[in-house]
Scaffold this motif. Structure first.
Motif, short mmCIF file in Angstrom:
data_model
loop_
_atom_site.label_atom_id
_atom_site.label_comp_id
_atom_site.label_asym_id
_atom_site.label_seq_id
_atom_site.Cartn_x
_atom_site.Cartn_y
_atom_site.Cartn_z
N MET A 1 0.47 -1.35 -0.01
CA MET A 1 -0.12 0.15 0.07
C MET A 1 0.95 1.70 0.05
O MET A 1 0.41 2.31 -0.21
N SER A 2 2.06 1.54 0.34
CA SER A 2 3.10 2.64 0.42
C SER A 2 3.21 2.55 -0.62
O SER A 2 3.77 3.55 -0.69
N ARG A 3 3.77 1.70 -0.95
CA ARG A 3 4.67 2.02 -2.80
C ARG A 3 3.56 2.36 -3.21
O ARG A 3 3.96 3.32 -4.25
N LEU B 1 0.48 4.10 -2.93
CA LEU B 1 0.66 5.53 -2.49
C LEU B 1 1.95 6.25 -2.63
O LEU B 1 1.48 7.10 -3.12
#
Lengths: 209, 209
Positions: free
Chosen positions: A59-61, A63
């Motif tokens: 998810m952070s990638r 985002l």
């Protein structure tokens, strides 16, 4: 016996604000509710290494990397323009108009179309007060002229809003000397005649060939 | 017309590895599949500020803070022992045995029980080759002796594995001079007699009072 609590799902007391917040946030995702969110959170907490941590990383990638393409409005991880717009093997003279990224993905999964896309900002809807300005057709016309586009394929849902927009776009492009076509209506593949609605059967008859 | 692709959901080609990975990871969560995962990812990407970012923050907080309680095996955010074990207003002499954290949360939602919990490591299952060692009853007996526990409430599902385990635990504690009780079986609140299965109706008759 305390019956009062049997008739409502009283939420997430006594399980710590962090877990409670996460359950609330997950329950707001489309298609999920408090029960499925609770189940998902328990699954993630039981499988930290194989579920929670990789999901968090992924998810952070997304985002960080994923953004909206300035040309076609597709969402993807890219530098200047998305992988479809920058793909040299795809035709530049056909543009397929879709309502959303989900529709673009659906068409890409069939591998039937090797041209460019244009994602509309919305559909015409008199009920929601959405006029032609939501379609952002000026940007599309500019793109058509710049790339020598010869055909526009309008691939919108067969709903009232979709078909109204389809009509409007075809009308609009008839004055621009660009061919505009729509997806065919008819019997879905695998569909049984007996279970089809009248509208689909009528469309299939009218467009027989 | 390329029919070959109509009959399978060919996965997430051409949408960038980051989005593809995220969809795959979400589709592995309980109750979700590729379609619902795709819908969730599109929702998150369209609502970064109100969905993706807060969810990411909430998940990293849970990953950082939430751990398993060394006393009862509850999962929560705490320093030494969980909020239930450290709650001074709860009784120390009654322990409720549940199968999972989900069951503990379900009982907490009813607010009917103000004692302590013990979460089993699993249920007895001859099919899956799970013997009494999965129940970790030694730890529980040690806890009972240390806290002067007078009653054990066995709150397990009314499945074959649940009831076998219930029987085993009650038998085990009969030799320890500790009273062991189980949840009552009968008609669920709001249930209509006509729709009940024979087993439930039989149990409700047998335990009438």
């Amino acid at each position: 016996m305390c019956l009062k609590n049997f008739f409502h799902d009283s939420g997430e007391k006594l399980m710590g604000p962090d877990i409670e917040t996460l359950i609330q946030k997950i329950s707001r995702l489309p298609g999920l509710g408090p029960r499925s969110a609770r189940r998902i959170v328990i699954h993630m907490l039981k499988n930290r290494e194989i579920s929670l941590e990789p999901l968090l990383l992924s998810m952070s990638r997304v985002l960080k990397n994923v953004k909206t393409c300035p040309v076609c409005s597709n969402i993807d991880a890219f530098d200047d323009i998305c992988s479809i717009c920058s793909d040299k093997t795809r035709k530049n003279d056909v543009i397929c108009i879709v309502e959303s990224v989900a529709d673009l993905w659906a068409i890409e999964r069939t591998s039937c179309f090797r041209g460019q896309y244009h994602i509309l900002g919305g559909l015409l809807s008199s009920l929601e007060g959405k006029g032609p300005e939501v379609l952002m057709l000026d940007k599309l016309v500019h793109r058509c002229n710049a790339n020598g586009v010869t055909e526009i394929i309008v691939a919108l849902s067969a709903t009232v809003e979709g078909q109204t927009t389809d009509h409007y776009i075809k009308n609009f492009f008839s004055s621009q000397n660009i061919k505009a076509t729509s997806l065919a209506h008819g019997i879905p593949v695998g569909g049984e005649l007996d279970y089809l609605d009248d509208g689909t059967l009528f469309a299939a008859f009218s467009a027989r060939g």
